[in-house]
Motif scaffolding. Structure first.
Motif, PDB file in Angstrom:
ATOM      1  N   TRP A  72     -12.826   2.169   5.038  1.00 29.74           N
ATOM      2  CA  TRP A  72     -13.160   1.219   3.979  1.00 29.74           C
ATOM      3  C   TRP A  72     -12.036   0.225   3.746  1.00 29.74           C
ATOM      4  O   TRP A  72     -10.928   0.395   4.236  1.00 29.74           O
ATOM      5  CB  TRP A  72     -13.453   1.968   2.672  1.00 29.74           C
ATOM      6  CG  TRP A  72     -14.586   2.928   2.799  1.00 29.74           C
ATOM      7  CD1 TRP A  72     -15.914   2.640   2.874  1.00 29.74           C
ATOM      8  CD2 TRP A  72     -14.489   4.356   2.892  1.00 29.74           C
ATOM      9  NE1 TRP A  72     -16.651   3.783   3.008  1.00 29.74           N
ATOM     10  CE2 TRP A  72     -15.807   4.868   3.014  1.00 29.74           C
ATOM     11  CE3 TRP A  72     -13.421   5.263   2.874  1.00 29.74           C
ATOM     12  CZ2 TRP A  72     -16.084   6.208   3.106  1.00 29.74           C
ATOM     13  CZ3 TRP A  72     -13.694   6.608   2.978  1.00 29.74           C
ATOM     14  CH2 TRP A  72     -15.008   7.072   3.095  1.00 29.74           C
ATOM     15  N   GLU A  73     -12.371  -0.806   2.970  1.00 28.38           N
ATOM     16  CA  GLU A  73     -11.354  -1.783   2.607  1.00 28.38           C
ATOM     17  C   GLU A  73     -10.282  -1.103   1.769  1.00 28.38           C
ATOM     18  O   GLU A  73     -10.577  -0.537   0.720  1.00 28.38           O
ATOM     19  CB  GLU A  73     -11.993  -2.913   1.794  1.00 28.38           C
ATOM     20  CG  GLU A  73     -10.990  -3.984   1.374  1.00 28.38           C
ATOM     21  CD  GLU A  73     -11.615  -4.987   0.431  1.00 28.38           C
ATOM     22  OE1 GLU A  73     -12.810  -4.838   0.137  1.00 28.38           O
ATOM     23  OE2 GLU A  73     -10.896  -5.890  -0.005  1.00 28.38           O
ATOM     24  N   GLN A 106       0.823  -1.205   0.000  1.00 24.16           N
ATOM     25  CA  GLN A 106       0.000   0.000   0.000  1.00 24.16           C
ATOM     26  C   GLN A 106       0.859   1.258   0.000  1.00 24.16           C
ATOM     27  O   GLN A 106       0.530   2.247  -0.654  1.00 24.16           O
ATOM     28  CB  GLN A 106      -0.935  -0.020   1.213  1.00 24.16           C
ATOM     29  CG  GLN A 106      -2.002  -1.116   1.096  1.00 24.16           C
ATOM     30  CD  GLN A 106      -2.629  -1.471   2.428  1.00 24.16           C
ATOM     31  OE1 GLN A 106      -2.162  -1.019   3.480  1.00 24.16           O
ATOM     32  NE2 GLN A 106      -3.662  -2.290   2.389  1.00 24.16           N
ATOM     33  N   PHE A 139     -10.322   2.219  -6.898  1.00 26.79           N
ATOM     34  CA  PHE A 139     -11.116   3.403  -7.247  1.00 26.79           C
ATOM     35  C   PHE A 139     -10.192   4.540  -7.687  1.00 26.79           C
ATOM     36  O   PHE A 139     -10.442   5.230  -8.682  1.00 26.79           O
ATOM     37  CB  PHE A 139     -11.950   3.832  -6.035  1.00 26.79           C
ATOM     38  CG  PHE A 139     -12.763   5.068  -6.280  1.00 26.79           C
ATOM     39  CD1 PHE A 139     -13.923   5.029  -7.034  1.00 26.79           C
ATOM     40  CD2 PHE A 139     -12.361   6.298  -5.757  1.00 26.79           C
ATOM     41  CE1 PHE A 139     -14.676   6.171  -7.262  1.00 26.79           C
ATOM     42  CE2 PHE A 139     -13.101   7.445  -5.983  1.00 26.79           C
ATOM     43  CZ  PHE A 139     -14.274   7.378  -6.741  1.00 26.79           C
ATOM     44  N   ILE A 140      -9.096   4.719  -6.952  1.00 20.46           N
ATOM     45  CA  ILE A 140      -8.117   5.746  -7.302  1.00 20.46           C
ATOM     46  C   ILE A 140      -7.465   5.427  -8.645  1.00 20.46           C
ATOM     47  O   ILE A 140      -7.294   6.293  -9.512  1.00 20.46           O
ATOM     48  CB  ILE A 140      -7.029   5.864  -6.210  1.00 20.46           C
ATOM     49  CG1 ILE A 140      -7.656   6.306  -4.885  1.00 20.46           C
ATOM     50  CG2 ILE A 140      -5.950   6.856  -6.628  1.00 20.46           C
ATOM     51  CD1 ILE A 140      -6.711   6.218  -3.708  1.00 20.46           C
ATOM     52  N   ARG A 172      -8.384   8.337   3.260  1.00 20.59           N
ATOM     53  CA  ARG A 172      -9.032   7.467   2.278  1.00 20.59           C
ATOM     54  C   ARG A 172      -9.349   6.066   2.797  1.00 20.59           C
ATOM     55  O   ARG A 172     -10.356   5.468   2.416  1.00 20.59           O
ATOM     56  CB  ARG A 172      -8.152   7.339   1.023  1.00 20.59           C
ATOM     57  CG  ARG A 172      -7.962   8.640   0.290  1.00 20.59           C
ATOM     58  CD  ARG A 172      -7.100   8.391  -0.947  1.00 20.59           C
ATOM     59  NE  ARG A 172      -6.777   9.626  -1.633  1.00 20.59           N
ATOM     60  CZ  ARG A 172      -7.559  10.227  -2.541  1.00 20.59           C
ATOM     61  NH1 ARG A 172      -8.712   9.693  -2.851  1.00 20.59           N
ATOM     62  NH2 ARG A 172      -7.187  11.349  -3.116  1.00 20.59           N
ATOM     63  N   PHE A 173      -8.484   5.504   3.631  1.00 22.19           N
ATOM     64  CA  PHE A 173      -8.600   4.097   3.955  1.00 22.19           C
ATOM     65  C   PHE A 173      -8.949   3.819   5.415  1.00 22.19           C
ATOM     66  O   PHE A 173      -8.776   2.714   5.898  1.00 22.19           O
ATOM     67  CB  PHE A 173      -7.296   3.367   3.603  1.00 22.19           C
ATOM     68  CG  PHE A 173      -6.889   3.557   2.181  1.00 22.19           C
ATOM     69  CD1 PHE A 173      -7.837   3.542   1.177  1.00 22.19           C
ATOM     70  CD2 PHE A 173      -5.559   3.766   1.846  1.00 22.19           C
ATOM     71  CE1 PHE A 173      -7.474   3.715  -0.141  1.00 22.19           C
ATOM     72  CE2 PHE A 173      -5.191   3.932   0.534  1.00 22.19           C
ATOM     73  CZ  PHE A 173      -6.146   3.913  -0.466  1.00 22.19           C
ATOM     74  N   LYS A 206      -9.868  -1.972  -2.167  1.00 20.61           N
ATOM     75  CA  LYS A 206     -11.024  -1.554  -2.963  1.00 20.61           C
ATOM     76  C   LYS A 206     -10.917  -0.080  -3.314  1.00 20.61           C
ATOM     77  O   LYS A 206     -11.224   0.341  -4.432  1.00 20.61           O
ATOM     78  CB  LYS A 206     -12.317  -1.819  -2.187  1.00 20.61           C
ATOM     79  CG  LYS A 206     -13.575  -1.504  -2.969  1.00 20.61           C
ATOM     80  CD  LYS A 206     -14.810  -1.867  -2.157  1.00 20.61           C
ATOM     81  CE  LYS A 206     -16.081  -1.560  -2.945  1.00 20.61           C
ATOM     82  NZ  LYS A 206     -17.294  -1.916  -2.161  1.00 20.61           N
ATOM     83  N   ASN A 207     -10.460   0.718  -2.371  1.00 20.75           N
ATOM     84  CA  ASN A 207     -10.314   2.149  -2.609  1.00 20.75           C
ATOM     85  C   ASN A 207      -9.114   2.459  -3.504  1.00 20.75           C
ATOM     86  O   ASN A 207      -9.126   3.428  -4.258  1.00 20.75           O
ATOM     87  CB  ASN A 207     -10.191   2.890  -1.275  1.00 20.75           C
ATOM     88  CG  ASN A 207     -11.527   2.986  -0.574  1.00 20.75           C
ATOM     89  OD1 ASN A 207     -12.286   3.910  -0.783  1.00 20.75           O
ATOM     90  ND2 ASN A 207     -11.835   1.985   0.234  1.00 20.75           N
ATOM     91  N   SER A 244      -2.915  10.283   3.256  1.00 22.93           N
ATOM     92  CA  SER A 244      -3.817   9.586   2.351  1.00 22.93           C
ATOM     93  C   SER A 244      -4.400   8.345   3.023  1.00 22.93           C
ATOM     94  O   SER A 244      -5.567   8.023   2.858  1.00 22.93           O
ATOM     95  CB  SER A 244      -3.079   9.180   1.070  1.00 22.93           C
ATOM     96  OG  SER A 244      -3.956   8.574   0.173  1.00 22.93           O
TER      97      SER A 244
END
Length: 248
Positions: free
Chosen positions: A43-44, A5, A51-52, A39-40, A47-48, A35
């Motif tokens: 949520w999982e 990540q 999306f990015i 962003r995380f 998955k995000n 970030s």
């Protein structure tokens, strides 16, 4: 936040090259942490990330599109167990990058990531993506850029292994249409491209077999004279391999 990540976020949030090295390192770390929290947090994470990547893959900036393609390759390489779950999304984004109209770098990065993904899924469940990938990759075998030709030969060779029964007829036709390119680039000016071409030639060899529809024809009549002649002069070891495996 794991190493994958962090690498992904570092790619998605590029720092201008004009910044001093120490400052760039600090800013990358700072933006990665921010970030992650923004962003995380709820949520999982993966998955995000997708999306990015989907946003970046269609960004007007070629650099952001390239980073999106590279990010997909990173996921495939370091999170292979997630590839099957998000396979359709990943393939859709990479095929989009493969047809990028503006940037050769984006196209090359797409091919490199596709090579990784195809290896992880063993070509299973490609569907119509197989046709899209094959057609575009074939056009890149003769590209003027060495790096694109190299990546195209590597990917095309991998496609040969995954055509299966469903796409065998289609891929056989594509290989026969590509035969001249395969012969030409066996002596490519770039040694790495020539090496990749030779490996791809071997991978595609089953699709070069002549159809023996008339049993009364002699074996010599069934051979491809142009292919035999060129291989005998340029790469006799390949010709011997084809004879030994009854390809020619």
């Amino acid at each position: 936040m794991d190493q994958t990540q962090r690498r992904m976020l570092g790619q998605l949030l590029p720092i201008p090259a004009t910044q001093p090295k120490k400052k760039r390192t600090w800013m990358t770390s700072f933006f990665s942490k921010v970030s992650w929290k923004l962003r995380f947090q709820k949520w999982e994470p993966l998955k995000n990330v997708f999306f990015i990547l989907a946003e970046r893959a269609r960004d007007p900036s070629a650099r952001k599109r390239l980073m999106a393609m590279r990010g997909l390759g990173t996921i495939a390489r370091e999170k292979p167990h997630k590839v099957r779950k998000y396979k359709k999304i990943m393939l859709d984004l990479l095929v989009h990058g493969l047809y990028d109209p503006m940037s050769c770098d984006v196209i090359q990065e797409s091919m490199k990531s596709l090579t990784i993904i195809l290896g992880k899924i063993q070509g299973k469940g490609l569907g119509s993506f197989f046709v899209d990938i094959t057609l575009q990759t074939r056009t890149l075998l003769d590209d003027e850029h060495d790096s694109l030709r190299y990546s195209a030969f590597v990917l095309f060779g991998q496609l040969a292994a995954f055509a299966g029964r469903k796409w065998k007829k289609f891929f056989t036709y594509q290989v026969k249409q590509t035969q001249d390119s395969l012969l030409i680039h066996l002596k490519d000016r770039n040694p790495q491209v020539a090496k990749a071409c030779k490996a791809t030639f071997r991978a595609c060899s089953p699709y070069l077999r002549q159809r023996r529809e008339h049993s009364f024809q002699s074996g010599e009549d069934q051979r491809n004279p142009k292919l035999c002649w060129q291989l005998s002069h340029c790469h006799p070891e390949l010709l011997q391999y084809f004879y030994a495996n009854k390809i020619l």
